[in-house]
Design a protein around this motif. Sequence first.
Motif, PDB file in Angstrom:
ATOM      1  N   GLY A   1      -0.525  27.288  10.145  1.00 16.79           N
ATOM      2  CA  GLY A   1      -0.261  28.707  10.345  1.00 16.79           C
ATOM      3  C   GLY A   1      -1.109  29.311  11.450  1.00 16.79           C
ATOM      4  O   GLY A   1      -1.944  28.645  12.071  1.00 16.79           O
ATOM      5  N   LYS A   2      -0.862  30.586  11.702  1.00 17.99           N
ATOM      6  CA  LYS A   2      -1.622  31.349  12.693  1.00 17.99           C
ATOM      7  C   LYS A   2      -2.197  32.586  12.020  1.00 17.99           C
ATOM      8  O   LYS A   2      -1.533  33.233  11.220  1.00 17.99           O
ATOM      9  CB  LYS A   2      -0.710  31.772  13.855  1.00 17.99           C
ATOM     10  N   GLN A   3      -3.435  32.895  12.385  1.00 17.27           N
ATOM     11  CA  GLN A   3      -4.099  34.049  11.803  1.00 17.27           C
ATOM     12  C   GLN A   3      -3.838  35.287  12.662  1.00 17.27           C
ATOM     13  O   GLN A   3      -3.991  35.247  13.879  1.00 17.27           O
ATOM     14  CB  GLN A   3      -5.607  33.807  11.703  1.00 17.27           C
ATOM     15  N   TYR A   4      -3.433  36.377  11.970  1.00 22.95           N
ATOM     16  CA  TYR A   4      -3.168  37.635  12.655  1.00 22.95           C
ATOM     17  C   TYR A   4      -4.015  38.727  12.010  1.00 22.95           C
ATOM     18  O   TYR A   4      -4.062  38.841  10.784  1.00 22.95           O
ATOM     19  CB  TYR A   4      -1.693  38.021  12.556  1.00 22.95           C
TER      20      TYR A   4
ATOM     21  N   GLY B   1       0.300  33.708   9.339  1.00 24.62           N
ATOM     22  CA  GLY B   1       1.700  33.492   9.674  1.00 24.62           C
ATOM     23  C   GLY B   1       2.084  32.041   9.449  1.00 24.62           C
ATOM     24  O   GLY B   1       1.529  31.139  10.090  1.00 24.62           O
ATOM     25  N   ILE B   2       3.011  31.817   8.528  1.00 24.72           N
ATOM     26  CA  ILE B   2       3.449  30.458   8.209  1.00 24.72           C
ATOM     27  C   ILE B   2       4.855  30.541   7.636  1.00 24.72           C
ATOM     28  O   ILE B   2       5.110  31.320   6.706  1.00 24.72           O
ATOM     29  CB  ILE B   2       2.462  29.774   7.230  1.00 24.72           C
ATOM     30  N   PRO B   3       5.822  29.809   8.168  1.00 23.99           N
ATOM     31  CA  PRO B   3       7.208  29.899   7.684  1.00 23.99           C
ATOM     32  C   PRO B   3       7.336  29.466   6.231  1.00 23.99           C
ATOM     33  O   PRO B   3       6.658  28.521   5.798  1.00 23.99           O
ATOM     34  CB  PRO B   3       7.976  28.955   8.615  1.00 23.99           C
ATOM     35  N   GLN B   4       8.221  30.118   5.500  1.00 23.92           N
ATOM     36  CA  GLN B   4       8.358  29.805   4.074  1.00 23.92           C
ATOM     37  C   GLN B   4       8.682  28.342   3.799  1.00 23.92           C
ATOM     38  O   GLN B   4       8.136  27.787   2.836  1.00 23.92           O
ATOM     39  CB  GLN B   4       9.412  30.707   3.420  1.00 23.92           C
ATOM     40  N   PRO B   5       9.556  27.673   4.573  1.00 19.79           N
ATOM     41  CA  PRO B   5       9.785  26.251   4.265  1.00 19.79           C
ATOM     42  C   PRO B   5       8.514  25.416   4.301  1.00 19.79           C
ATOM     43  O   PRO B   5       8.394  24.438   3.551  1.00 19.79           O
ATOM     44  CB  PRO B   5      10.775  25.816   5.361  1.00 19.79           C
TER      45      PRO B   5
ATOM     46  N   ILE C   1      13.899  40.789  17.405  1.00 18.71           N
ATOM     47  CA  ILE C   1      14.212  39.467  17.941  1.00 18.71           C
ATOM     48  C   ILE C   1      12.981  38.970  18.688  1.00 18.71           C
ATOM     49  O   ILE C   1      12.355  39.717  19.450  1.00 18.71           O
ATOM     50  CB  ILE C   1      15.451  39.488  18.863  1.00 18.71           C
ATOM     51  N   GLY C   2      12.578  37.760  18.416  1.00 20.26           N
ATOM     52  CA  GLY C   2      11.379  37.223  19.040  1.00 20.26           C
ATOM     53  C   GLY C   2      11.407  35.712  19.099  1.00 20.26           C
ATOM     54  O   GLY C   2      12.105  35.047  18.322  1.00 20.26           O
ATOM     55  N   PRO C   3      10.650  35.133  20.024  1.00 21.82           N
ATOM     56  CA  PRO C   3      10.667  33.682  20.222  1.00 21.82           C
ATOM     57  C   PRO C   3       9.906  32.932  19.156  1.00 21.82           C
ATOM     58  O   PRO C   3       8.914  33.423  18.614  1.00 21.82           O
ATOM     59  CB  PRO C   3       9.995  33.523  21.587  1.00 21.82           C
ATOM     60  N   LEU C   4      10.378  31.737  18.863  1.00 22.33           N
ATOM     61  CA  LEU C   4       9.668  30.794  18.014  1.00 22.33           C
ATOM     62  C   LEU C   4       8.915  29.813  18.905  1.00 22.33           C
ATOM     63  O   LEU C   4       9.092  29.797  20.125  1.00 22.33           O
ATOM     64  CB  LEU C   4      10.650  30.068  17.093  1.00 22.33           C
ATOM     65  N   ASP C   5       8.105  28.976  18.326  1.00 18.63           N
ATOM     66  CA  ASP C   5       7.274  28.079  19.121  1.00 18.63           C
ATOM     67  C   ASP C   5       8.080  27.058  19.921  1.00 18.63           C
ATOM     68  O   ASP C   5       7.615  26.555  20.946  1.00 18.63           O
ATOM     69  CB  ASP C   5       6.290  27.339  18.211  1.00 18.63           C
ATOM     70  N   ASP C   6       9.285  26.745  19.451  1.00 19.84           N
ATOM     71  CA  ASP C   6      10.062  25.686  20.096  1.00 19.84           C
ATOM     72  C   ASP C   6      11.132  26.209  21.052  1.00 19.84           C
ATOM     73  O   ASP C   6      12.005  25.455  21.489  1.00 19.84           O
ATOM     74  CB  ASP C   6      10.713  24.792  19.045  1.00 19.84           C
ATOM     75  N   GLY C   7      11.103  27.496  21.391  1.00 13.75           N
ATOM     76  CA  GLY C   7      12.054  28.032  22.348  1.00 13.75           C
ATOM     77  C   GLY C   7      13.248  28.731  21.736  1.00 13.75           C
ATOM     78  O   GLY C   7      13.949  29.480  22.437  1.00 13.75           O
TER      79      GLY C   7
END
Length: 475
Positions: free
Chosen positions: A66-69, A95-99, A204-210
Amino acid sequence: MIDVVVVGGGPTGMMLAAELRLHGLHTVVLEKEAEPSPIVRGLGLHVRSIEIMDQRGLLDRFLAHGKQYRMGGYFAGIIKPWPKRLDTAHPYILGIPQPVTDRLLAERAAELGADIRRGRALVGLAQDEDGVDAELADGTRLRARYLVGCDGGRSTVRRLLGVGFPGEPARTEWLLGEVEVTETPERIAAVMAEVRGTQLGFGIGPLDDGAYRAVVPAARVAEDRTAPPTLEEFRQRLREVAGTDFGVHSPRWLSRFGDATRLAERYRVGRVLLAGDAAHVHAPLGGQGLNLGIQDAFNLGWKLAAEVRGWAPEGLLDSYHTERHPVAADVLDNTRAQSALMATDPGARAAHRLLSELMDFEEVNRHLMEKVTAVGVRYDFGEGHELLGRRLRDVPLGRGRLYERMRHGRGVLLDRTGRLSAAGWADRVDHVVDGDAEVDVPALLLRPDGHVAWVGEDQRDLLDHLPRWFGEPAA
């Protein structure tokens, strides 16, 4: 006989299974889906859930993914600086996706020995004085001492129990998905900034993989909310709300969600209990849903284990409802308030601007952040010290940290005096004598979920309080 059947293999169910296995209970998890869902509904962990992971020695696993915000005032879409003096050793959102959260908790439950059975749907249940019979769609029947429904807002367990689920149906719906785009990042950012000025439900925003994650208000609430939107429906709503569809294509998944707000009338009926979305649903504002479910499981796990093991004092298991039901009611209220503030009519926009001004006051900002992150939760343990009923933040000890002493799901007597004893409860309570512990009280008793059950320094007073939470002393 199985000790506990957990119906539902999401974050609530897996957290509960892990907590039960800490106490050695034979635990079976039934999940109707054969494979974990790729849909990213929850985006992260709030402070209290981060503390829970630290208390059980899991935090490093989550931090690695995850990422700390540090963005504060996460309320009604209003972003303010992180509040000062928030009472925690973990002042951030993870920040960490639920899956990923689902996977890490499932791995934890499996490591501890939980029997996880995927592709198994519950279709019937019956209970008597001694246990619960669960009937599965494939004809299998299981017998357990207790059963817990962690099976989501459309809970089969809740329906079979006949527990009321009063509240309001969905009045607003959003479309959500992860998609590829053809529009340039600069254009997407410009449109995002412009539309968010009036449409707080759009993003709408970018994910790490584009790829991009996009959410947009739907035109109406769908008759069949279980059916995902089509790509064309998604494009059309983007054009109507943002003036462009950004060239979205190749969706990984598309979903819809609404703002239905409901709370189960009871969390327990005999030997069957409800937790997570099976007990409460609300608009996903402030990112509280997944966290609320994890915290339900953390409250319930040790109490249910105590009941099965035979040392639970009278009323301990019922305290799950009396403690967690009001917490959920408060979350429902704050999401209702956020929904009203995020509407597009002039009155709502004026109220939104006013709240934004008020949140510039440190006390207001911190108060709302304590609600969203759940660090402000205080259970009603009666009159007493200001710490009573609250969870205790992680504190440095003379050797190590407090949360490192809570890995095994037992109570903790943190004793700075060296004069106290919990000898009769040594199988349930760890006695930590540490004169250097950074707490402003002589001693305190923590439940396995980290909430303060007693503060003081008198041995007789301690002996009066230990049985309330940990039963009678061992012979």
